[in-house]
Write an enzyme that holds these catalytic residues in place. Structure first.
Site, PDB file in Angstrom:
ATOM      1  N   ASP A 367       0.817  -1.216   0.000  1.00 51.33           N
ATOM      2  CA  ASP A 367       0.000   0.000   0.000  1.00 51.33           C
ATOM      3  C   ASP A 367       0.857   1.277   0.000  1.00 51.33           C
ATOM      4  O   ASP A 367       1.871   1.342   0.693  1.00 51.33           O
ATOM      5  CB  ASP A 367      -0.848  -0.052   1.285  1.00 51.33           C
ATOM      6  CG  ASP A 367      -1.967   0.958   1.279  1.00 51.33           C
ATOM      7  OD1 ASP A 367      -2.047   1.759   0.329  1.00 51.33           O
ATOM      8  OD2 ASP A 367      -2.763   0.929   2.226  1.00 51.33           O
ATOM      9  N   LYS A 476      -1.309  -8.476  -4.939  1.00 56.01           N
ATOM     10  CA  LYS A 476      -1.975  -8.688  -3.651  1.00 56.01           C
ATOM     11  C   LYS A 476      -3.264  -7.878  -3.706  1.00 56.01           C
ATOM     12  O   LYS A 476      -3.227  -6.654  -3.766  1.00 56.01           O
ATOM     13  CB  LYS A 476      -1.063  -8.217  -2.521  1.00 56.01           C
ATOM     14  CG  LYS A 476      -1.675  -8.340  -1.122  1.00 56.01           C
ATOM     15  CD  LYS A 476      -0.602  -8.006  -0.077  1.00 56.01           C
ATOM     16  CE  LYS A 476      -1.168  -7.879   1.317  1.00 56.01           C
ATOM     17  NZ  LYS A 476      -0.146  -7.391   2.272  1.00 56.01           N
ATOM     18  N   TRP A 477      -4.399  -8.567  -3.723  1.00 57.79           N
ATOM     19  CA  TRP A 477      -5.713  -7.913  -3.826  1.00 57.79           C
ATOM     20  C   TRP A 477      -6.268  -7.806  -2.408  1.00 57.79           C
ATOM     21  O   TRP A 477      -6.693  -8.787  -1.829  1.00 57.79           O
ATOM     22  CB  TRP A 477      -6.626  -8.748  -4.714  1.00 57.79           C
ATOM     23  CG  TRP A 477      -8.033  -8.264  -4.880  1.00 57.79           C
ATOM     24  CD1 TRP A 477      -8.907  -7.888  -3.893  1.00 57.79           C
ATOM     25  CD2 TRP A 477      -8.757  -8.111  -6.106  1.00 57.79           C
ATOM     26  NE1 TRP A 477     -10.115  -7.515  -4.423  1.00 57.79           N
ATOM     27  CE2 TRP A 477     -10.062  -7.652  -5.786  1.00 57.79           C
ATOM     28  CE3 TRP A 477      -8.444  -8.330  -7.448  1.00 57.79           C
ATOM     29  CZ2 TRP A 477     -11.036  -7.411  -6.757  1.00 57.79           C
ATOM     30  CZ3 TRP A 477      -9.428  -8.088  -8.404  1.00 57.79           C
ATOM     31  CH2 TRP A 477     -10.702  -7.620  -8.065  1.00 57.79           C
ATOM     32  N   ASP A 478      -6.284  -6.582  -1.904  1.00 54.93           N
ATOM     33  CA  ASP A 478      -6.670  -6.351  -0.511  1.00 54.93           C
ATOM     34  C   ASP A 478      -8.106  -5.831  -0.443  1.00 54.93           C
ATOM     35  O   ASP A 478      -8.669  -5.349  -1.450  1.00 54.93           O
ATOM     36  CB  ASP A 478      -5.692  -5.317   0.085  1.00 54.93           C
ATOM     37  CG  ASP A 478      -5.589  -5.384   1.598  1.00 54.93           C
ATOM     38  OD1 ASP A 478      -6.404  -6.082   2.228  1.00 54.93           O
ATOM     39  OD2 ASP A 478      -4.686  -4.722   2.148  1.00 54.93           O
ATOM     40  N   MET A 479      -8.712  -5.893   0.727  1.00 56.70           N
ATOM     41  CA  MET A 479     -10.075  -5.384   0.935  1.00 56.70           C
ATOM     42  C   MET A 479     -10.180  -5.074   2.419  1.00 56.70           C
ATOM     43  O   MET A 479     -10.219  -5.981   3.240  1.00 56.70           O
ATOM     44  CB  MET A 479     -11.064  -6.481   0.534  1.00 56.70           C
ATOM     45  CG  MET A 479     -12.493  -6.056   0.351  1.00 56.70           C
ATOM     46  SD  MET A 479     -13.491  -6.329   1.804  1.00 56.70           S
ATOM     47  CE  MET A 479     -15.127  -6.090   1.151  1.00 56.70           C
ATOM     48  N   ASP A 548      -3.047 -10.479   9.523  1.00 54.45           N
ATOM     49  CA  ASP A 548      -2.056  -9.420   9.726  1.00 54.45           C
ATOM     50  C   ASP A 548      -1.179  -9.720  10.927  1.00 54.45           C
ATOM     51  O   ASP A 548      -0.174  -9.041  11.157  1.00 54.45           O
ATOM     52  CB  ASP A 548      -2.757  -8.071   9.938  1.00 54.45           C
ATOM     53  CG  ASP A 548      -3.120  -7.428   8.609  1.00 54.45           C
ATOM     54  OD1 ASP A 548      -2.595  -7.879   7.573  1.00 54.45           O
ATOM     55  OD2 ASP A 548      -3.931  -6.477   8.600  1.00 54.45           O
TER      56      ASP A 548
HETATM   57  C1  DGJ Z   1      -4.133  -4.905   5.215  1.00 57.95           C
HETATM   58  C2  DGJ Z   1      -3.246  -6.040   4.826  1.00 57.95           C
HETATM   59  O1  DGJ Z   1      -3.615  -7.193   5.504  1.00 57.95           O
HETATM   60  C3  DGJ Z   1      -1.798  -5.678   5.084  1.00 57.95           C
HETATM   61  O2  DGJ Z   1      -0.968  -6.756   4.792  1.00 57.95           O
HETATM   62  C4  DGJ Z   1      -1.438  -4.479   4.263  1.00 57.95           C
HETATM   63  O3  DGJ Z   1      -1.475  -4.809   2.904  1.00 57.95           O
HETATM   64  C5  DGJ Z   1      -2.396  -3.334   4.575  1.00 57.95           C
HETATM   65  N1  DGJ Z   1      -3.760  -3.724   4.456  1.00 57.95           N
HETATM   66  C6  DGJ Z   1      -2.137  -2.173   3.657  1.00 57.95           C
HETATM   67  O4  DGJ Z   1      -3.045  -1.169   3.818  1.00 57.95           O
END
Ligand code: DGJ
Length: 730
Positions: A367, A476-479, A548
Site C-alpha cells: 500500500d 496482492k488484492w486487498d479489501m 495481519d
Molecule cells: C491490510 C493487509 O492485511 C496488510 O498486509 C497491508 O497490505 C495493509 N492492508 C495495507 O493497507
C-alpha cells in the site's frame, strides 16, 4: 458408478470415496434425506424414514398432514407449509403469500460436474472424476422450479451441493431466502465446530455440544469475515483428531452467509448453509434463474484430521487453479511491515538488492504507491503511480528489481474508494451509500458499487493500465472494510436488497477478468489480513494472506484453525521483524521461519535493518523452505499438538503421499522448569516401514514405534523454540 437411482424405493445413493449420501422421493413427491455417513452396501435404506409409523404420510393420514410436515427430514425444506424448523427456501409469490411447496418432478445423472455461471466452484479435471445428480423440484402454484445439484467425487469423501431456482411461471416472484445445502441428522448427540475470531486472530477453533433450538454463525458484513468463517463441522462428542465421525461443511462464497444447526422437538438436527437470508431479496422475472453458491460437504469416519486432509486434497486439485496451482511460489519480501507508507523507489531498491543477494525471489510493493497516498486516509481508486515517491515511474522501479533477478509484485485494493480521491470527486455515486444518510467510514474509505458494470470496467481499466506498462508478476488484492448503508444508485428501490449478492458477483467478475487476461500473474487475496479466507477466493487466488498477525506464536492458532479445511500451501505466511508489530513479542528467527515455511513463505521486514545474525540466517532458511515445500504442497497434513487445548506446545507433520518421507515440526511456546523431555507421537507414517531422522541416519525406527511411542523432544531452554525433523523411509 458414484450415483445410483433405485427405481423401487425411488431413492438416490451418492457414493463419494468411502462415504455415501442417500435421499429419496416419498409420498406426494416430497424429497427426504435418508442417510449421510460411511458407505454401506445397501441401495435401499428408506426404512430409516419410518414412514410406517406415526405421523404417516399424508396419503395415509391427511388429517395430520401438519405433523408429517414438521417431522419429515426434508432434503430442501420450504417455508410456511407446516415445517416450522429452519427452511432453505422462502419466497413472496404474485399473491403476496410466503408459502412455498416443492415436489419432485424429474432427475438426471451424468458424468462430470457443471460449472455455475459467474460463481466460483470446485471442478473436475476430467469427467470420470465425479458424477452429478440434478433433481428438479417444482412449485406449480408459484411457478417455480428448483434444481438441486449434487456432485459426488469418485475418490474423495466429498460431495458438493447447490440449488438453481427458475421462474417458470408468468409472474414475478421474489426470493427471500435460497440456501444451498441442508442435511438432516437423526440425533442431537453432536458437537459443532466453527472457526471464529477477529482482526489479527482469525479462525480460532471453537467447539461445543449442540443444544435444543437454533445455533448459528453468520456474516452480514458483505464478506465472509474475520469474525466467522463459512465453515462448520458437526461431529460425535467423542470425535478427536484421529477417530470418530465428522461432517464438514464449507461455503464456496465470499459474502454474507449463515451456517446453522437446529435441534427440534424430537432431538433431530437440521443443518443448513447458504447465503444469509437477512436482508436478502432477489426478484425473478419469468424465465430468469437464480443460482445459489456451492457448499462442499466432507465426511470422515476417522476424525477431524482426515476431514481436513480431504478438504485439502479437494481444494488443491479441484478448486485452486492457474499456473501456480502445483508450483512452489516465489519467495517474496513485502515492504508493508518494513516501511508502511514511508518509502521511495530508492529505499525499495536497497531492500531488493539485499534481498536478492540472500536468495529472495520477489519484491512486493504494498500500500502507498499511488495517488497521493502517504497514509491510509486517501487516494483509493486513483490507481496511478505517485511519482513523488517513485521517481521515474513504476516501470523504472520494476526494471531495476528485475535486473537484480527478482520478480515484482504490487498491492491493489480495487473494491475501495476514498472520499478524498479524484475518483470520488468525479463519481460520488459510485460509493455504496444510502441517500440522505451519512457514510459510515472505516479506515476513512468506502466500498465501490461493484454491482455496476461501468464501475468495474473503470477500475479494471486503471489496473490494466498499470499491468500493461510494467512487468508485474504478482498482485496482492486487498479489501480493508466491510459494507454498511448498503444501497446502489443504479438499482430501483425494490432491488436494493440484491446489492449484497450483486456486489460479490461483481468482485468475482473482476477477478475472473484479471485471472483470464493475466494468467501468469500470481494473485494473493487479502482482506485486512484473513477476513476473506474462503473457498470462493481460493478459486481465483491460489494463496490468501492468513492474518495481519505475523507473530509466529499467534500464528500457531491461526494456522491450525485455518487448516481445518484450507490447505496450508494456500496460507500466506511471512517471517517478520521483532518485537512483532502486533503483539510486541520477540520470537527467535528460526522459529519464525519454521512457522512461516508451512505456508507460502516470504519475508515482511526491512532486510537492510534487521540484526546481522537474522540476515545471515536467511539463505539457510530459504534452503530449508525449498527442501520441504513439496511436502507442504502435496503431502498429507497432520495436526499433532492442539494449541487450543494446550498452549505450551504445538506440533504438526506433512507426510508424503507414498509415506517415503515426513517433515515434523515442534514449537515449544512456553518453557517450564524441571520438565522432562517430551514424547510426541508421529502420525501418518507407514507402520510397517523403517525410518531414520536425517540428522542421525544410523538410528532406524519403525513407523509403528514412531507413531505408538513417539519421538523424544528435549526440554529446550527458552520460550518460543522450535525443532524440525525430517524422517526418511529406509
Ligand atoms: C491490510 C493487509 O492485511 C496488510 O498486509 C497491508 O497490505 C495493509 N492492508 C495495507 O493497507
Amino acid at each position: 458408478m458414484s450415483i445410483i437411482y433405485n427405481e423401487n424405493s425411488r431413492s438416490f445413493k451418492l457414493v463419494a470415496g468411502n462415504s455415501c449420501y442417500i435421499l429419496a422421493v416419498v409420498s406426494e413427491n416430497y424429497l427426504a434425506h435418508v442417510y449421510y455417513g460411511t458407505a454401506l452396501p445397501d441401495d435401499d435404506l428408506t426404512y430409516l424414514l419410518r414412514l410406517d409409523t406415526y405421523p404417516f404420510t399424508p396419503e395415509v393420514n391427511n388429517r395430520d398432514r401438519g405433523v408429517f410436515m414438521d417431522n419429515l427430514p426434508f432434503e430442501y425444506p420450504c417455508y410456511n407449509i407446516g415445517d416450522y424448523r429452519e427452511h432453505a427456501l422462502s419466497i413472496i409469490d404474485k399473491t403476496g403469500s410466503a408459502a412455498c411447496d416443492l415436489r419432485y418432478k424429474s432427475h438426471k445423472i451424468y458424468d462430470g460436474k457443471p460449472a455455475p455461471e459467474g460463481l466460483p466452484a470446485t471442478f473436475v479435471n476430467s469427467p470420470d472424476e465425479a458424477q452429478t445428480l440434478e433433481i428438479v423440484m417444482e412449485d406449480k402454484s408459484a411457478g417455480l422450479e428448483v434444481t438441486l445439484i449434487y456432485t459426488a467425487f469418485e475418490k474423495l469423501n466429498a460431495i458438493t451441493r447447490s440449488a438453481v431456482v427458475k421462474n417458470v411461471g408468468g409472474e414475478n416472484v421474489k426470493l427471500t431466502r435460497v440456501l444451498s445445502a441442508v442435511v438432516e441428522f437423526d440425533t442431537d448427540e453432536l458437537d459443532m465446530i466453527t472457526l471464529n475470531g477477529s482482526w489479527a486472530r482469525e479462525r480460532f477453533v471453537e467447539r461445543h455440544p449442540i443444544r435444543r433450538g437454533k445455533q448459528l454463525i453468520d456474516s452480514l458484513r458483505g464478506e465472509s469475515s474475520h469474525q466467522n468463517n463459512p465453515f462448520t463441522a458437526l461431529c460425535e462428542h467423542k470425535t478427536d483428531e484421529d477417530s470418530g465421525k465428522a461432517w464438514g461443511f464449507n461455503f464456496v462464497y465470499s459474502g454474507n452467509f449463515v451456517s446453522e444447526a437446529e435441534v427440534d422437538q424430537h432431538r433431530q438436527t437440521r443443518y443448513l448453509m447458504g447465503i444469509n437470508g437477512t436482508d436478502f431479496e432477489w426478484h425473478l422475472a419469468p424465465g430468469e434463474v437464480f443460482t445459489a453458491p456451492e457448499v462442499v460437504m466432507v465426511y470422515s469416519d476417522s476424525g477431524l484430521g482426515q476431514m481436513s486432509r480431504t478438504f485439502h486434497d479437494l481444494y488443491r486439485r479441484h478448486l485452486i487453479r492457474g499456473e501456480y496451482r502445483d508450483k512452489r511460489r516465489p519467495i517474496l519480501i513485502n515492504n508493508w511491515e518494513a516501511t508502511y507508507f514511508d518509502f521511495t523507489a530508492e529505499k525499495l531498491v536497497k531492500i531488493a538488492e539485499q534481498a536478492a543477494a540472500l536468495g529472495i525471489e520477489m519484491l512486493v510493493m504494498d500500500d502507498g504507491w499511488f495517488g497521493k497516498r502517504n497514509s491510509d486516509n486517501c487516494s483509493l481508486g486513483d490507481w496511478f503511480v505517485n511519482e513523488d515517491k517513485l521517481a521515474g515511474g513504476l516501470k523504472a522501479l520494476v526494471d531495476k528489481v528485475n535486473a537484480l533477478g527478482m520478480k515484482f509484485g504490487l498491492w491493489f485494493e480495487p473494491e475501495m474508494i476514498s472520499p478524498n480521491s479524484e475518483l470520488f470527486r468525479a463519481h460520488p455515486d459510485w460509493a455504496i451509500q444510502t441517500k440522505g444518510r451519512a457514510l459510515t467510514l472505516c479506515r476513512e474509505q468506502c466500498v465501490l458499487d461493484y454491482s455496476r458494470k461501468e464501475v468495474r470496467d473503470y477500475v479494471y481499466g486503471m489496473i490494466k493500465n498499470i499491468l500493461d506498462n510494467a512487468n508485474i508478476e504478482y498482485i496482492k488484492w486487498d479489501m480493508n472494510r466491510q459494507l454498511t448503508e448498503v444501497a446502489s444508485a443504479a438499482l430501483p428501490p425494490e432491488r436494493q436488497r440484491e446489492l449484497w449478492h450483486r456486489y460479490v458477483l461483481g468482485v468475482y467478475d473482476l477477478m475472473n477478468r484479471l485471472t483470464t487476461d493475466y494468467p501468469h500473474i500470481l494473485l494473493e487475496n487479502c482482506s485486512g489480513g484473513g477476513a476473506r479466507f474462503d473457498p470462493g477466493m481460493l478459486y481465483y487466488s491460489p494463496q490468501i494472506w492468513c492474518s495481519d498477525d505475523t507473530d509466529a506464536i499467534e500464528r500457531l492458532k491461526i494456522q491450525a484453525g485455518t487448516s481445518m479445511c484450507y490447505p496450508c500451501s494456500a496460507m500466506g505466511a511471512h517471517v517478520s521483524d521483532c518485537p512483532n508489530h502486533i503483539t510486541g513479542r520477540t520470537v527467535p528467527f528460526e522459529t519464525r521461519g519454521h512457522v512461516a515455511m508451512v505456508g507460502t513463505f516470504g519475508y515482511e521486514l526491512d532486510v537492510t535493518r534487521i540484526p546481522q545474525a537474522d540476515r545471515d540466517a536467511i539463505p539457510g532458511q530459504i534452503e530449508e523452505f525449498k527442501k520441504y515445500n513439496h511436502l507442504v504442497r502435496t503431502g498429507d497434513h497432520y495436526r499433532i499438538g492442539n494449541v487450543f487445548e494446550d498452549a505450551e506446545w504445538d506440533a504438526w507433520a506433512f507426510v508424503a503421499k507414498d509415506k517415503s518421507e515426513a517433515l515434523f515440526e515442534f514449537v515449544q511456546a512456553v518453557s517450564r522448569p524441571n520438565r522432562r523431555s517430551r514424547r510426541i507421537k508421529m502420525k501418518g507414517l507407514d507402520a510397517g516401514a523403517y525410518y531414520y531422522e536425517e540428522s542421525s541416519p544410523d538410528v532406524k525406527l519403525s513407523g509403528a514405534a514412531l507413531m505408538e511411542c513417539g519421538v523424544i523432544i528435549p526440554n529446550i531452554s527458552g520460550d518460543y523454540r522450535s525443532r524440525l525433523m525430517h524422517f526418511i523411509r529406509v
